[in-house]
Design a protein around this motif. Structure first.
Motif, PDB file in Angstrom:
ATOM      1  N   PRO A   5       0.932  -1.282  -0.069  1.00 46.57           N
ATOM      2  CA  PRO A   5      -0.008   0.000  -0.072  1.00 46.57           C
ATOM      3  C   PRO A   5       0.900   1.293   0.001  1.00 46.57           C
ATOM      4  CG  PRO A   5       0.107  -0.810   2.202  1.00 46.57           C
ATOM      5  CD  PRO A   5       0.907  -1.883   1.234  1.00 46.57           C
ATOM      6  N   GLY A   6       2.224   1.172   0.086  1.00 46.28           N
ATOM      7  CA  GLY A   6       3.065   2.322   0.344  1.00 46.28           C
ATOM      8  C   GLY A   6       3.278   2.836   1.745  1.00 46.28           C
ATOM      9  N   HIS A   7       4.166   3.540   1.939  1.00 43.03           N
ATOM     10  CA  HIS A   7       4.625   3.795   3.351  1.00 43.03           C
ATOM     11  C   HIS A   7       5.334   5.180   3.058  1.00 43.03           C
ATOM     12  CE1 HIS A   7       8.086   2.109   1.310  1.00 43.03           C
ATOM     13  NE2 HIS A   7       8.928   2.951   1.969  1.00 43.03           N
ATOM     14  N   LEU A   8       5.468   5.882   4.666  1.00 44.76           N
ATOM     15  CA  LEU A   8       6.213   7.038   4.797  1.00 44.76           C
ATOM     16  C   LEU A   8       7.369   6.749   5.413  1.00 44.76           C
ATOM     17  CD1 LEU A   8       3.103   8.767   6.654  1.00 44.76           C
ATOM     18  CD2 LEU A   8       3.777   9.082   4.081  1.00 44.76           C
ATOM     19  N   ALA A   9       8.442   7.712   5.184  1.00 46.93           N
ATOM     20  CA  ALA A   9       9.643   7.514   5.598  1.00 46.93           C
ATOM     21  C   ALA A   9       9.753   7.549   7.139  1.00 46.93           C
ATOM     22  CB  ALA A   9      10.590   8.877   5.009  1.00 46.93           C
ATOM     23  N   GLY A  10      10.177   6.632   7.810  1.00 50.56           N
ATOM     24  CA  GLY A  10      10.106   6.776   9.064  1.00 50.56           C
ATOM     25  C   GLY A  10       9.348   5.574   9.757  1.00 50.56           C
ATOM     26  N   GLN A  11       8.504   4.876   8.875  1.00 46.09           N
ATOM     27  CA  GLN A  11       7.665   3.545   9.260  1.00 46.09           C
ATOM     28  C   GLN A  11       8.462   2.408   9.091  1.00 46.09           C
ATOM     29  OE1 GLN A  11       4.172   4.281   6.535  1.00 46.09           O
ATOM     30  NE2 GLN A  11       3.096   4.550   8.258  1.00 46.09           N
ATOM     31  N   HIS A  12       8.065   1.297   9.934  1.00 47.18           N
ATOM     32  CA  HIS A  12       8.689   0.135  10.180  1.00 47.18           C
ATOM     33  C   HIS A  12       7.570  -1.004   9.558  1.00 47.18           C
ATOM     34  CE1 HIS A  12       6.643   0.495  14.026  1.00 47.18           C
ATOM     35  NE2 HIS A  12       6.835  -0.653  13.985  1.00 47.18           N
ATOM     36  N   VAL A  13       8.054  -2.107   9.354  1.00 46.43           N
ATOM     37  CA  VAL A  13       7.285  -3.332   9.087  1.00 46.43           C
ATOM     38  C   VAL A  13       7.661  -4.672  10.113  1.00 46.43           C
ATOM     39  CG1 VAL A  13       7.162  -2.764   6.825  1.00 46.43           C
ATOM     40  CG2 VAL A  13       9.053  -4.394   7.583  1.00 46.43           C
ATOM     41  N   ASP A  14       6.566  -5.323  10.260  1.00 42.91           N
ATOM     42  CA  ASP A  14       6.933  -6.885  11.022  1.00 42.91           C
ATOM     43  C   ASP A  14       7.292  -7.741   9.999  1.00 42.91           C
ATOM     44  OD1 ASP A  14       6.179  -5.358  13.395  1.00 42.91           O
ATOM     45  OD2 ASP A  14       4.006  -5.816  12.849  1.00 42.91           O
ATOM     46  N   ILE A  15       8.231  -8.557  10.352  1.00 46.63           N
ATOM     47  CA  ILE A  15       8.629  -9.737   9.520  1.00 46.63           C
ATOM     48  C   ILE A  15       8.253 -11.079  10.253  1.00 46.63           C
ATOM     49  CG2 ILE A  15      10.673 -11.142   8.373  1.00 46.63           C
ATOM     50  CD1 ILE A  15      11.924  -8.612   7.580  1.00 46.63           C
ATOM     51  N   ARG A  16       7.851 -12.143   9.712  1.00 43.99           N
ATOM     52  CA  ARG A  16       7.456 -13.252  10.151  1.00 43.99           C
ATOM     53  C   ARG A  16       7.954 -14.142   9.692  1.00 43.99           C
ATOM     54  NH1 ARG A  16       1.154 -14.811  11.211  1.00 43.99           N
ATOM     55  NH2 ARG A  16       1.147 -15.006   9.017  1.00 43.99           N
ATOM     56  N   LEU A  17       8.780 -15.232  10.464  1.00 45.69           N
ATOM     57  CA  LEU A  17       9.476 -16.556   9.739  1.00 45.69           C
ATOM     58  C   LEU A  17       8.951 -17.635  10.433  1.00 45.69           C
ATOM     59  CD1 LEU A  17      13.017 -15.511  10.038  1.00 45.69           C
ATOM     60  CD2 LEU A  17      11.793 -15.229   8.297  1.00 45.69           C
TER      61      LEU A  17
ATOM     62  N   GLN B 205       8.362 -13.357  15.077  1.00 51.43           N
ATOM     63  CA  GLN B 205       8.532 -12.115  14.167  1.00 51.43           C
ATOM     64  C   GLN B 205       9.313 -11.069  14.897  1.00 51.43           C
ATOM     65  OE1 GLN B 205       4.136 -11.739  14.528  1.00 51.43           O
ATOM     66  NE2 GLN B 205       4.479  -9.902  15.122  1.00 51.43           N
ATOM     67  N   ARG B 206       9.707 -10.151  14.178  1.00 59.14           N
ATOM     68  CA  ARG B 206      10.280  -9.093  14.605  1.00 59.14           C
ATOM     69  C   ARG B 206      10.211  -7.703  13.593  1.00 59.14           C
ATOM     70  NH1 ARG B 206      11.446 -12.173  17.819  1.00 59.14           N
ATOM     71  NH2 ARG B 206      13.343 -12.889  18.792  1.00 59.14           N
ATOM     72  N   SER B 207      10.415  -6.665  14.308  1.00 61.70           N
ATOM     73  CA  SER B 207       9.969  -5.496  13.600  1.00 61.70           C
ATOM     74  C   SER B 207      11.417  -4.847  13.206  1.00 61.70           C
ATOM     75  CB  SER B 207       9.329  -4.363  14.577  1.00 61.70           C
ATOM     76  OG  SER B 207       8.172  -4.822  14.819  1.00 61.70           O
ATOM     77  N   TYR B 208      11.255  -4.195  11.705  1.00 60.69           N
ATOM     78  CA  TYR B 208      12.357  -3.401  11.249  1.00 60.69           C
ATOM     79  C   TYR B 208      11.862  -2.087  10.521  1.00 60.69           C
ATOM     80  CZ  TYR B 208      14.991  -7.865  12.321  1.00 60.69           C
ATOM     81  OH  TYR B 208      15.477  -8.929  12.924  1.00 60.69           O
ATOM     82  N   SER B 209      12.859  -1.519  10.673  1.00 60.33           N
ATOM     83  CA  SER B 209      12.433   0.113  10.251  1.00 60.33           C
ATOM     84  C   SER B 209      12.772   0.137   8.686  1.00 60.33           C
ATOM     85  CB  SER B 209      13.432   1.305  10.505  1.00 60.33           C
ATOM     86  OG  SER B 209      13.229   1.273  12.115  1.00 60.33           O
TER      87      SER B 209
END
Length: 243
Positions: free
Chosen positions: A34-46, A55-59
């Motif tokens: 969906p797009g994002h703004l500079a400064g946001q982060h995501v969650d990654i799930r393995l 899962q962990r969060s990364y900028s």
């Protein structure tokens, strides 16, 4: 962007760039991002073959670019997720990503106030997304980056930050080892560093501080003591497992 329901999406790794001996940038392609703004982060799930997941969060390290999302991952010794992402994940592999997350620690290109970015170690990642968003938008907003790290070999985005970028001033601080001939001795962030590399409080800059908790607290306290408005100081801190 922030009103969307967060869902897990399949992300395919399409590019890898080494940043330091223990960190690399991963570029993912995510359909329907969906797009994002500079400064946001995501969650990654393995998820392992036996069904165990973590899962962990990364900028996010770069501004919105279609379905591409860039993350810079620092390997954490004995970490559960970062060693796999920073050493084993290969181009073509897939992970699950959810985001974007966060709407407060962001910079928008329509901002006109001068910007001060204060980074501690891998805290440079979301701030680099802001620097890149400024360049992408052709913004003339003046930026100053004060980047503290242990030694020169740990600099992220070293080549890119060396290139001329009108309106961006970069100041490096080293806490343990300095380059030959470096005027400032090794040491932690001080009032003098932010006086020299930052903006005066009466310029009313927007301040973004990111790094380990102790670094962030120190930097924010210094900015407040210098007279900066608490409402203009945005902070993002991370622990040993997240971004």
């Amino acid at each position: 962007m922030n009103g969307r329901r967060l869902v897990w999406r399949i992300a395919r790794l399409v590019e890898i760039r080494d940043e330091t001996p223990s960190a690399r940038t991963l570029v993912f392609q995510i359909p329907d991002w969906p797009g994002h703004l500079a400064g946001q982060h995501v969650d990654i799930r393995l998820t392992a073959e036996d069904g165990y997941s973590t899962q962990r969060s990364y900028s996010i390290a770069a501004p919105a670019d279609g379905e591409r999302v860039e993350l810079t991952i620092q390997r954490v010794p004995d970490g559960e997720v970062s060693p796999y992402l920073s050493e084993e994940l290969a181009v073509g592999d897939e992970v699950e990503i959810r985001g974007p997350v966060g709407g407060w620690f962001v910079w928008r290109p329509d901002g006109t106030a001068p910007v001060l970015l204060v980074a501690g170690g891998s805290g440079i990642v979301p701030l680099m997304a802001m620097i890149r968003a400024r360049r992408q938008a052709g913004s003339r907003t003046p930026f100053r980056l004060v980047y503290s790290l242990r030694e020169p070999g740990e600099r992220y985005y070293a080549g890119e930050l060396r290139r001329p970028d009108p309106g961006l001033d970069v100041t490096y601080l080293y806490t343990r080892v300095v380059p030959d001939g470096w005027a400032r001795p090794p040491g932690r962030l001080t009032v003098a560093d932010l006086n020299t590399g930052g903006w005066p409080a009466d310029f009313t800059p927007a301040c973004y501080v990111c790094g380990p908790t102790g670094f962030v607290e120190t930097a924010a306290d210094i900015l407040l003591a210098m007279g900066h408005d608490a409402r203009a100081i945005k902070t993002e801190r991370f622990g040993p497992t997240g971004g």
